[in-house]
Each structure stands twice: as C-alpha cells, then as structure tokens.
Motif scaffolding. Structure first.
Motif, PDB file in Angstrom:
ATOM      1  N   ARG A 143       0.819  -1.197   0.000  1.00  0.00           N
ATOM      2  CA  ARG A 143       0.000   0.000   0.000  1.00  0.00           C
ATOM      3  C   ARG A 143       0.868   1.268   0.000  1.00  0.00           C
ATOM      4  NH1 ARG A 143      -5.127   0.515   1.144  1.00  0.00           N
ATOM      5  NH2 ARG A 143      -5.448  -1.627   1.755  1.00  0.00           N
ATOM      6  N   TYR A 180       2.424   2.196  -3.345  1.00  0.00           N
ATOM      7  CA  TYR A 180       1.472   2.860  -4.237  1.00  0.00           C
ATOM      8  C   TYR A 180       1.245   4.311  -3.818  1.00  0.00           C
ATOM      9  CZ  TYR A 180       0.160  -0.986  -7.209  1.00  0.00           C
ATOM     10  OH  TYR A 180       0.183  -1.955  -8.163  1.00  0.00           O
ATOM     11  N   TYR A 181       1.171   4.549  -2.506  1.00  0.00           N
ATOM     12  CA  TYR A 181       0.977   5.930  -2.036  1.00  0.00           C
ATOM     13  C   TYR A 181       2.175   6.787  -2.453  1.00  0.00           C
ATOM     14  CZ  TYR A 181      -2.743   4.115   0.988  1.00  0.00           C
ATOM     15  OH  TYR A 181      -3.864   3.532   1.472  1.00  0.00           O
ATOM     16  N   MET A 202       4.105   6.366  -5.040  1.00  0.00           N
ATOM     17  CA  MET A 202       4.070   6.645  -6.477  1.00  0.00           C
ATOM     18  C   MET A 202       2.997   7.684  -6.797  1.00  0.00           C
ATOM     19  SD  MET A 202       4.944   2.999  -8.240  1.00  0.00           S
ATOM     20  CE  MET A 202       4.472   1.858  -6.950  1.00  0.00           C
ATOM     21  N   ALA A 203       1.884   7.622  -6.066  1.00  0.00           N
ATOM     22  CA  ALA A 203       0.834   8.627  -6.276  1.00  0.00           C
ATOM     23  C   ALA A 203       1.369  10.015  -5.916  1.00  0.00           C
ATOM     24  CB  ALA A 203      -0.399   8.301  -5.440  1.00  0.00           C
ATOM     25  N   ARG A 235       4.499  10.933  -5.971  1.00  0.00           N
ATOM     26  CA  ARG A 235       5.479  11.290  -6.993  1.00  0.00           C
ATOM     27  C   ARG A 235       4.776  11.810  -8.249  1.00  0.00           C
ATOM     28  NH1 ARG A 235       8.084   6.238  -9.658  1.00  0.00           N
ATOM     29  NH2 ARG A 235       6.059   6.254 -10.664  1.00  0.00           N
ATOM     30  N   GLU A 236       3.715  11.125  -8.667  1.00  0.00           N
ATOM     31  CA  GLU A 236       3.063  11.488  -9.929  1.00  0.00           C
ATOM     32  C   GLU A 236       2.294  12.798  -9.806  1.00  0.00           C
ATOM     33  OE1 GLU A 236       1.693   8.521 -12.486  1.00  0.00           O
ATOM     34  OE2 GLU A 236       3.811   8.068 -12.394  1.00  0.00           O
ATOM     35  N   ASP A 237       1.604  12.996  -8.710  1.00  0.00           N
ATOM     36  CA  ASP A 237       0.832  14.226  -8.544  1.00  0.00           C
ATOM     37  C   ASP A 237       0.448  14.368  -7.080  1.00  0.00           C
ATOM     38  OD1 ASP A 237      -1.010  16.325  -8.566  1.00  0.00           O
ATOM     39  OD2 ASP A 237      -1.619  15.862 -10.619  1.00  0.00           O
ATOM     40  N   ASP A 260      -0.743  16.859  -5.344  1.00  0.00           N
ATOM     41  CA  ASP A 260      -2.045  17.479  -5.095  1.00  0.00           C
ATOM     42  C   ASP A 260      -3.164  16.459  -5.219  1.00  0.00           C
ATOM     43  OD1 ASP A 260      -1.305  19.965  -4.425  1.00  0.00           O
ATOM     44  OD2 ASP A 260      -1.976  20.954  -6.255  1.00  0.00           O
ATOM     45  N   ALA A 261      -3.077  15.645  -6.283  1.00  0.00           N
ATOM     46  CA  ALA A 261      -4.113  14.647  -6.510  1.00  0.00           C
ATOM     47  C   ALA A 261      -4.102  13.620  -5.384  1.00  0.00           C
ATOM     48  CB  ALA A 261      -3.906  13.968  -7.856  1.00  0.00           C
ATOM     49  N   ALA A 262      -2.900  13.202  -4.974  1.00  0.00           N
ATOM     50  CA  ALA A 262      -2.794  12.221  -3.895  1.00  0.00           C
ATOM     51  C   ALA A 262      -3.472  12.750  -2.641  1.00  0.00           C
ATOM     52  CB  ALA A 262      -1.328  11.896  -3.623  1.00  0.00           C
ATOM     53  N   GLN A 263      -3.229  14.026  -2.362  1.00  0.00           N
ATOM     54  CA  GLN A 263      -3.821  14.637  -1.177  1.00  0.00           C
ATOM     55  C   GLN A 263      -5.345  14.735  -1.326  1.00  0.00           C
ATOM     56  OE1 GLN A 263      -2.073  18.431  -0.330  1.00  0.00           O
ATOM     57  NE2 GLN A 263      -2.776  18.407   1.786  1.00  0.00           N
ATOM     58  N   ILE A 312      -4.927  10.657   0.685  1.00  0.00           N
ATOM     59  CA  ILE A 312      -3.665  10.066   1.139  1.00  0.00           C
ATOM     60  C   ILE A 312      -3.002  11.053   2.103  1.00  0.00           C
ATOM     61  CG2 ILE A 312      -1.346   9.358   0.419  1.00  0.00           C
ATOM     62  CD1 ILE A 312      -2.616   8.423  -2.211  1.00  0.00           C
ATOM     63  N   PRO A 361       9.531   3.734 -17.877  1.00  0.00           N
ATOM     64  CA  PRO A 361      10.482   4.711 -17.347  1.00  0.00           C
ATOM     65  C   PRO A 361       9.865   5.530 -16.217  1.00  0.00           C
ATOM     66  CG  PRO A 361       9.789   5.322 -19.561  1.00  0.00           C
ATOM     67  CD  PRO A 361       9.058   4.084 -19.218  1.00  0.00           C
TER      68      PRO A 361
END
Lengths: 234, 337
Positions: free
Chosen positions: B192, B195-196, B198-199, B201-203, B205-208, B212, B337
């Motif tokens: 878990r 995945y958090y 990577m979320a 890392r990717e964005d 703001d979106a993760a928050q 998360i 990548p």
C-alpha cells in the motif's frame, strides 16, 4: 449539509478568500461562478482541507471540520475532481481507480465500485490496463470522475470539469454530473462555463476578488443583468 | 503491479541472465583476485545505497542531494561506539540508524510542515549535510579533521560479530545486504505504501485530494531511505577502517550515491543495481587504463561520471534499465520509465 461561514484564506500576504459564506443543501447542485483568480479553486481547496483557512468555519453534516487535514475530510465524504484532472499518468487506469479508494470509507467496496465506474464509463474498461497518460482528454476526465467516486463521496466538488474539452465531451461531462446528482450525490460545481452551470444548478454564488458578491437561485442569477453582462456576454 | 517473479517468468532470457549473474556473484571470491573483488564489492555498495536513495527519489519523488549525511552518520556512530566501547557494529548500526533517522525526520518535518518542496527541499538536504560535515570537523570525540580510525587487525581471521576480517567476508556481507534490500524493495513497492509513494510522486495534489496522508508517507520515505543509507554507511566505515568528515559528508559523496540510480533508471527496482554495475567498473577501468598510460589526473573519474550522465540523459532519459528491459522482452511496470 455543508455550511461555510466567513472563510478567510491567505497565500502568504495575498488574500485569496475574504469572508466567504456558502450553504449547500443535501442533494442539490450549487454553482460557484467567477472570473479567473476570483478564488473559486481556493474555496474548494479550503473546504477539502488542502489549504488551512485563517478564519471562518466549515461545517459538514453538522460537524465542524475547519482545519481538518484532507485525508480526514475525504473520509467524511467530501470528494473532489480537481482542475486539470490530475490523474496519475504512469499508473494504469485500474491503478488510478484503486488509488481513489485509499480512504477507509472507500476501501471496503473497492472492487464493486470499480465495476460501477466501468459500467458508467465503458471506455475506461476497454483501457483498464493502459497507462492513464495515454488516454484522451475526455477519457482522462472520466477517469478523474471515476476515481473520485471510488471514495464513496456524499458531496463532490468539481473544479472546471469542462476545461479543455471539445463541446460534445463537455455535454457528456455535464450529463454525468446530472446523473450522479440524480442518484443522490450533492454537487458543488465551479465553472467558467457560466451559462451551462447556472442552468444546471439550484443555487449559485458569484465570487469576485475572494468575496461573494451575489448569490441566490441559479435561475434568478441567469436573469440578473450584472451576471449577464459580466459572465454571459449578453 | 506484478511481482518480479511474474515479470521474469514472462522473460526467460532475463531469468537466465539473472540466475547466471547470481551464481557468478556467489562464487566470485574464489575466482577473482583481491583487486577485482574490491571493485565488485564497491559496485555492490553503490547498488545498495543507490537502492536506498531510489526509494525516496525514484518512488516517493523527494529529491535528496545530501544522502552522504546518512552514510556519514551511520558510519561514525557505529565506528565510534566500536572504538570507544567495543560495541559490535551490529548493535552500533542500530545507533547509527536511529541518529540518521532522527536527522531525516528533522529535515522532513521542517520541509513538509512548512511547505518546502522541490528544489528548496534538495537545497535543505545539502545544507544539513554540509552543516554536519563542519560539525564533525570540530568533533574531537571522533577525531575531528584528523580522521577517525578503526584498528586494523589480522585480516585472515573473520570475526563476523565485530566485522573484522578478510575482503571476502566483507564481500559476502554487502552481497547479502544488496540482495536483501532488493527483495525488501520488491515487497515495499507492491505494498500500500509503495502505491501511495508513487501517487505522491506522480501528482502530490491529486494524492492529497484522494485522502492520502501525504505528510506521513513522505516522512516514511525520507526516514526509511535515510535509515537504509546509514546501514550502508556502517558497512563502508568498517570496510575502509577510516572516516574523514570531508569524505563522509562531502557533496561529492552525495552525488556519487545518486548517479547509479539515475543512470540505471529512477523508480525502477533493477535500475540502481544496473547503474552501479555500469558506472563503477567503467570508472575503475578508466583509472586503470590511464595508469597504464602513465597519466595521473585527480578527479578524472568524476569527469567521466559526468560525461556518462550527460550521454544517458541525452539518449535514454528514463535510464538504461527501461530500455534494457524492453530488449529483454520484459513488459509492464518494470519496463516503464
């Protein structure tokens, strides 16, 4: 359901929200309109707990949630579809959806809700294993909405859902919002597409420079001369 | 994300290659001379700390340019308690890890509570490492600028408890550490928390926005990465038998740590290992070749590392591993990548 009173928010010294009060009733659609930089996104971010307000209160379902961190606000049932969609480009469509169910509220029904979202947006099922960054703009917006649904929200705040979409897709997104609302989800809709959002909403608020300058029934605002001149170009 | 097992079953050539490499590494001390063994050993060390750094940068997206801080703290702590109190490094490493974790938690708290992100976060990591270097240059208990030395005893007797012994013993220790960390990473990345990260890392703001707890998981990444790096530092201190503030905490050490994961492929499981196996041996070959030609240039290895970095960023921006994985027929997340 949601009562915002006297909300003030600063970014450094700049005042983004200046005593904003908004009331949202259970099951309705509330539109928040205003020009760029009026404070619409700030309002959403303050309600969601991403920004901490300097003053004012946010009450949701009778509970004072002012200043709560976003993960607790989410778990109470406030979801958001952020401006620019904010999907995770290197994760697959399914992984994106699963990330929507990380809060305890969403975790239990994760698999069933993925199926519900796929039933709602069949194109997402076709692209289940594909990296989300390879989807078209419209598909990404569907994914962002689906991902939000994964958290079982009672209230969804949409921030510019029609931004950058072709007219046919805009209609589709608005139709989706209508369907969700008909199924019982309360909606806050922040839009630059003022005419469309006012036609859909029951109540509406006009934000200017961080203040509510006008509010009332959406249909009344549609007839208001000031609104028609400033936002509808009529 | 699929497990490495599933990935390898889909790519028999890669599985065979990995098995051959594993067997070769296991018997290496019997086959090669001390010099070559030391090169493989240092390669494995860089694979280890590269993996530790990659957790934080590659997966959670938090750039640290001061990771030598944790190498130094881990090494100094374990070495000091060994020399002054005769404490086994296996206990000393716990102290080293705690010290490093405390520093990392301090940096994380400062940065993530006050919204210091991106470049400013990276600058903060450099600043703390430099500050600690200066502190240790005046820290008499561990030798200050004069350096801190571990007693070199009979290298024929392998004392695993006190980590004193032959190069072969050190070799097997770092091999076990590197393989162990790799396996731990496989589990971590599929968890878990992985995945958090990577979320985030990717964005972020979106993760928050999805609920998360980004503060908690960034803190976890920073502290975990620091703790593991400190473990590498303990190993390095006991292998080298000496510690100097400039060599332990210097910015050039921090840069060395991050080269292998960047060249191998950020945010991939194999990237840091592949990167280390490309970079370290090439650097050694270069030094050897120049020696043969009678050329002795200080810093030529770092110049060379810079060139390799340039070439890789130009031609394979995702790193060597994603490209290599596709050539091996590995599909899916590990080739991304």
């Amino acid at each position: 359901m949601l009562t915002v009173e006297g909300l003030e928010l600063y970014y450094g010294d700049a005042k983004a929200l200046d005593g904003v009060s908004v009331a949202v009733e259970d099951g309705e659609i509330v539109a928040i309109v205003g020009a760029n930089g009026a404070g619409k996104s700030s309002l959403i971010r303050a309600i969601a707990g991403i920004e901490t307000p300097a003053a004012g209160t946010v009450r949701f379902d009778g509970e004072d949630i002012t200043g709560w961190p976003s993960y607790r606000v989410c778990d109470r049932g406030i979801g958001q579809v952020a401006e620019g969609r904010q999907i995770f480009p290197n994760m697959t469509v399914r992984e994106n959806l699963e990330m929507g169910a990380v809060i305890p509220r969403g975790r239990a029904r994760c698999d069933e809700t993925v199926e519900d979202v796929f039933a709602m947006f069949p194109r997402l099922r076709e692209r289940e294993g594909q990296a989300a960054g390879t989807l078209s703009g419209g598909e990404q917006q569907m994914l962002a909405i689906g991902r939000c649904l994964m958290g079982q929200p009672k209230l969804i705040m949409f921030d510019e859902p029609s931004l950058g979409l072709a007219p046919a897709l805009v209609a589709e997104v608005f139709e989706t919002i209508r369907t969700l609302n008909a199924a019982g989800t309360t909606v806050i809709l922040v839009e630059q597409n003022v005419a469309m959002s006012l036609r859909m909403a029951r109540h509406a608020y006009v934000l200017e420079n961080g203040r509510i300058v006008l509010s009332g029934l959406a249909e009344d605002l549609l007839d208001d001369d000031g609104v028609r001149q400033a936002y509808l170009g009529l | 994300m699929r497990g490495v097992g599933a990935v390898l079953r889909g790519a028999p050539r890669a599985a065979t290659g990995l098995a051959v490499l594993g067997a070769a590494l296991l018997v290496a001390p019997l086959l090669v001379d001390d010099y070559l063994l030391s090169v493989i050993l240092i390669t494995l060390y860089f694979a280890f700390v590269g993996q530790a750094w990659n957790l934080m940068m590659g997966y959670a997206g938090q750039l640290s340019l001061g990771h030598a801080l944790y190498v130094g703290l881990g090494g100094y702590a374990a070495a000091a308690f060994f020399v002054h109190f005769g404490l086994t490094p296996w206990a000393g490493m716990v102290i080293g890890i705690l010290v490093a974790a405390a520093f990392a938690a301090g940096i994380g708290l400062l940065a993530f509570r006050f919204g210091i992100g991106g470049v400013y976060f990276a600058l903060l990591t450099i600043a703390v490492a430099e500050f600690t270097r200066i502190l240790f240059e005046h820290f008499e208990w561990v030798g200050a600028t004069g350096g801190f030395f571990l007693p070199v005893e009979n290298r024929e007797i392998n004392d695993l408890l006190m980590l004193r012994g032959s190069p072969a013993m050190f070799y097997y220790v770092i091999l076990a550490m590197t393989v162990g960390l790799f396996l731990a990473n496989v589990a971590l990345i599929r968890s878990r928390m992985g995945y958090y990260w990577m979320a985030i890392r990717e964005d972020q703001d979106a993760a928050q926005a999805l609920g998360i707890n980004t503060f908690r998981y960034k803190m976890m990444a920073v502290v975990l990465s620091a703790s593991l790096t400190a473990l590498g530092g303990v190993f390095l201190a006991f292998y080298n038998n000496n510690l100097f503030p400039i060599d332990a905490f210097g910015i050039h050490r921090s840069i060395e740590i991050i080269l292998a994961p960047i060249i191998g492929g950020l945010g991939t499981l194999f990237g840091p290992i592949l990167g280390a196996f490309i970079l370290t041996p090439l650097g050694e070959v270069l030094t050897w070749a120049l020696d043969q030609l009678g050329v002795q240039m200080a810093g030529v290895k770092h110049l060379f590392y810079g060139l390799v970095l340039l070439v890789i960023i130009r031609s394979l921006p995702g790193g060597v591993w994603p490209w290599f994985a596709r050539r091996l027929g590995i599909e899916g997340p590990e080739a991304r990548p």
